[in-house]
Design a protein around this motif. Sequence first.
Motif, PDB file in Angstrom:
ATOM      1  N   TRP A 172       0.843  -1.186   0.000  1.00 22.89           N
ATOM      2  CA  TRP A 172       0.000   0.000   0.000  1.00 22.89           C
ATOM      3  C   TRP A 172       0.880   1.237   0.000  1.00 22.89           C
ATOM      4  N   ARG A 173       0.694   2.138  -0.942  1.00 26.78           N
ATOM      5  CA  ARG A 173      -0.406   2.239  -1.868  1.00 26.78           C
ATOM      6  C   ARG A 173      -0.325   1.240  -3.017  1.00 26.78           C
ATOM      7  N   SER A 174      -1.477   0.619  -3.323  1.00 21.89           N
ATOM      8  CA  SER A 174      -1.599  -0.231  -4.492  1.00 21.89           C
ATOM      9  C   SER A 174      -3.021  -0.048  -5.028  1.00 21.89           C
ATOM     10  N   PHE A 175      -3.530  -1.004  -5.791  1.00 21.33           N
ATOM     11  CA  PHE A 175      -4.839  -0.857  -6.421  1.00 21.33           C
ATOM     12  C   PHE A 175      -5.909  -0.636  -5.365  1.00 21.33           C
ATOM     13  N   GLU A 176      -6.671   0.450  -5.526  1.00 23.21           N
ATOM     14  CA  GLU A 176      -7.580   0.860  -4.451  1.00 23.21           C
ATOM     15  C   GLU A 176      -8.762  -0.079  -4.257  1.00 23.21           C
ATOM     16  N   ALA A 177      -9.006  -0.984  -5.182  1.00 22.77           N
ATOM     17  CA  ALA A 177     -10.106  -1.940  -4.996  1.00 22.77           C
ATOM     18  C   ALA A 177      -9.717  -3.070  -4.046  1.00 22.77           C
ATOM     19  N   TYR A 178      -8.421  -3.264  -3.795  1.00 23.37           N
ATOM     20  CA  TYR A 178      -8.008  -4.380  -2.937  1.00 23.37           C
ATOM     21  C   TYR A 178      -8.681  -4.357  -1.566  1.00 23.37           C
ATOM     22  N   PRO A 179      -8.619  -3.249  -0.808  1.00 19.97           N
ATOM     23  CA  PRO A 179      -9.245  -3.294   0.530  1.00 19.97           C
ATOM     24  C   PRO A 179     -10.751  -3.517   0.476  1.00 19.97           C
ATOM     25  N   ILE A 180     -11.407  -3.038  -0.585  1.00 17.79           N
ATOM     26  CA  ILE A 180     -12.841  -3.251  -0.718  1.00 17.79           C
ATOM     27  C   ILE A 180     -13.126  -4.736  -0.946  1.00 17.79           C
ATOM     28  N   SER A 181     -12.407  -5.335  -1.867  1.00 13.51           N
ATOM     29  CA  SER A 181     -12.628  -6.746  -2.182  1.00 13.51           C
ATOM     30  C   SER A 181     -12.305  -7.643  -0.995  1.00 13.51           C
ATOM     31  N   VAL A 182     -11.217  -7.338  -0.314  1.00 17.20           N
ATOM     32  CA  VAL A 182     -10.840  -8.142   0.849  1.00 17.20           C
ATOM     33  C   VAL A 182     -11.898  -8.037   1.942  1.00 17.20           C
ATOM     34  N   PRO A 191       3.437  -0.810   3.836  1.00 14.42           N
ATOM     35  CA  PRO A 191       3.839   0.406   3.123  1.00 14.42           C
ATOM     36  C   PRO A 191       4.897   0.129   2.061  1.00 14.42           C
ATOM     37  N   LEU A 192       4.822   0.880   0.986  1.00 11.95           N
ATOM     38  CA  LEU A 192       5.812   0.746  -0.079  1.00 11.95           C
ATOM     39  C   LEU A 192       7.188   1.162   0.406  1.00 11.95           C
ATOM     40  N   ALA A 193       8.192   0.584  -0.208  1.00  9.70           N
ATOM     41  CA  ALA A 193       9.579   0.920   0.100  1.00  9.70           C
ATOM     42  C   ALA A 193      10.029   2.071  -0.797  1.00  9.70           C
ATOM     43  N   ALA A 194      11.311   2.405  -0.717  1.00 11.51           N
ATOM     44  CA  ALA A 194      11.871   3.468  -1.550  1.00 11.51           C
ATOM     45  C   ALA A 194      11.640   3.152  -3.025  1.00 11.51           C
ATOM     46  N   GLY A 195      11.418   4.203  -3.806  1.00 11.77           N
ATOM     47  CA  GLY A 195      11.160   4.017  -5.219  1.00 11.77           C
ATOM     48  C   GLY A 195       9.744   3.596  -5.519  1.00 11.77           C
ATOM     49  N   ALA A 196       8.852   3.698  -4.514  1.00 11.79           N
ATOM     50  CA  ALA A 196       7.432   3.331  -4.678  1.00 11.79           C
ATOM     51  C   ALA A 196       7.267   1.865  -5.059  1.00 11.79           C
ATOM     52  N   ARG A 197       8.155   1.004  -4.507  1.00 10.82           N
ATOM     53  CA  ARG A 197       8.152  -0.412  -4.834  1.00 10.82           C
ATOM     54  C   ARG A 197       7.620  -1.243  -3.656  1.00 10.82           C
ATOM     55  N   HIS A 198       7.201  -2.464  -3.952  1.00  5.04           N
ATOM     56  CA  HIS A 198       6.805  -3.401  -2.896  1.00  5.04           C
ATOM     57  C   HIS A 198       7.980  -3.654  -1.945  1.00  5.04           C
ATOM     58  N   ASP A 199       7.689  -3.694  -0.662  1.00  2.51           N
ATOM     59  CA  ASP A 199       8.672  -4.087   0.347  1.00  2.51           C
ATOM     60  C   ASP A 199       8.455  -5.573   0.619  1.00  2.51           C
ATOM     61  N   ASN A 248       3.029  -2.011 -10.301  1.00  7.45           N
ATOM     62  CA  ASN A 248       2.143  -1.602  -9.219  1.00  7.45           C
ATOM     63  C   ASN A 248       1.297  -0.405  -9.648  1.00  7.45           C
ATOM     64  N   ASN A 249       0.002  -0.562  -9.504  1.00  4.45           N
ATOM     65  CA  ASN A 249      -0.939   0.518  -9.761  1.00  4.45           C
ATOM     66  C   ASN A 249      -1.310   1.159  -8.423  1.00  4.45           C
ATOM     67  N   PRO A 250      -1.013   2.452  -8.210  1.00  2.00           N
ATOM     68  CA  PRO A 250      -0.769   3.488  -9.208  1.00  2.00           C
ATOM     69  C   PRO A 250       0.671   3.956  -9.352  1.00  2.00           C
ATOM     70  N   THR A 251       1.640   3.331  -8.707  1.00  2.00           N
ATOM     71  CA  THR A 251       2.971   3.948  -8.659  1.00  2.00           C
ATOM     72  C   THR A 251       3.886   3.558  -9.811  1.00  2.00           C
ATOM     73  N   GLY A 252       3.691   2.388 -10.446  1.00  2.00           N
ATOM     74  CA  GLY A 252       4.394   2.076 -11.678  1.00  2.00           C
ATOM     75  C   GLY A 252       5.502   1.054 -11.697  1.00  2.00           C
ATOM     76  N   PRO A 253       6.310   0.879 -10.609  1.00  2.00           N
ATOM     77  CA  PRO A 253       7.416  -0.075 -10.687  1.00  2.00           C
ATOM     78  C   PRO A 253       6.963  -1.521 -10.817  1.00  2.00           C
ATOM     79  N   VAL A 254       7.838  -2.330 -11.388  1.00  2.24           N
ATOM     80  CA  VAL A 254       7.577  -3.746 -11.599  1.00  2.24           C
ATOM     81  C   VAL A 254       8.406  -4.557 -10.615  1.00  2.24           C
ATOM     82  N   LEU A 255       7.947  -5.758 -10.294  1.00  2.81           N
ATOM     83  CA  LEU A 255       8.735  -6.677  -9.477  1.00  2.81           C
ATOM     84  C   LEU A 255       9.667  -7.482 -10.374  1.00  2.81           C
TER      85      LEU A 255
END
Length: 371
Positions: A122-132, A143-151, A172-179
């Motif tokens: 988080w931040r990631s796709f805003e529908a995730y918390p609703i669906s969960v 929380p995202l790590a440096a560079g707006a990436r997944h930790d 990652n939507n909305p920040t953009g980096p890839v794993l």
Amino acid sequence: MSSENSEQPLVHPRAALGRLPRYAAGKPPVQLEGMQSFKLSSNENPLPPLAEVLQAIADHPEVNRYPDPTAAPLRAALASFLDVPADDIVTGGGSLGALNQILAAFSGANDGAEPDEVIYAWRSFEAYPISVGLAGARSVQIPLAAGARHDLDAMAAAVTERTKVIILCTPNNPTGPVLHTAEVEDFLAKVPSDVVVVIDEAYVEFVTDPEAVQGLEMYRKYPNVVVLRTFSKAYGLAGLRVGYSVSQAELTQYLRVAAVPFAASSLAQFAAISSLELYPKILERVQSLVLERERVVNGLRDLGWPVPDAQGNFVWLDLKQDSAEFAALAEAQGLAVRPFAGEGVRVSIGEVEANTRFLEFCRDSTIRPAE
């Protein structure tokens, strides 16, 4: 009915509903006199479907009939296209519909016991918390790590005996980096094999990073991995709502039980099959959007704007408390963008003219991201 009774609420929603955020779709642009407006707020493909795809839809007007409930023709086409067994594919109403089926099958409230947990960045796709939340599970947001990436280290450390599903959004939507492949394999080695790991690849066709993880490779190697994909973005079929998941038989046997009947409409299936047959043309269009994305990213960086790695069809501006004001100023210039209050602004890659106007707007803007 007495007046006393008529003043009382007749129905009550589930308590979980009051704890869920509301999904905020990207707003349409304001129409301005003497200026064309552009919608850059919903990560849509600005290009319409190919003419051949529209013809395929027109050739099947029998919408008075239900579609194949298992989407067998589409799954057969996808099986050939992806080189996977058709039985490993489960369709849904967009990739979000396919995700909801996964959450319904593997996470929930457990008959009064402590709810299952679903981990995601988080931040990631805003529908995730609703669906969960609607599935009856509990969100664990990392929380995202440096560079707006997944930790991924923090996500692995958050796993408990109640963790049932983990969602990796790449790009990652909305920040953009890839794993990347290496980090995902290291992560999967730390995750118990009975935890379902969802690799959400809604934007996979736009990825150019050679180190990017390939969800299908992970699915072939790890029985607990599910890959999510959609025809909404690269294929330009967002309005038809057709997506799918790919997983091994151990998981699909349950996903078929949770699948919503007829979720992929007949028109959506015909359009998707036609799009797969025309993939070289689709790829040309994707490449044109990737070139525009690179132009926008390079243009922003030339202006001194720090932009995270962008591997989808959008860019992220870390504007924090200035996000809403930036979006309002952009709106006055005929540009609808997507603010996330207090966090940042996501801007979709649109038409060439729209992207040029956006760069000019950023050049002149007094609001800028922190270095």
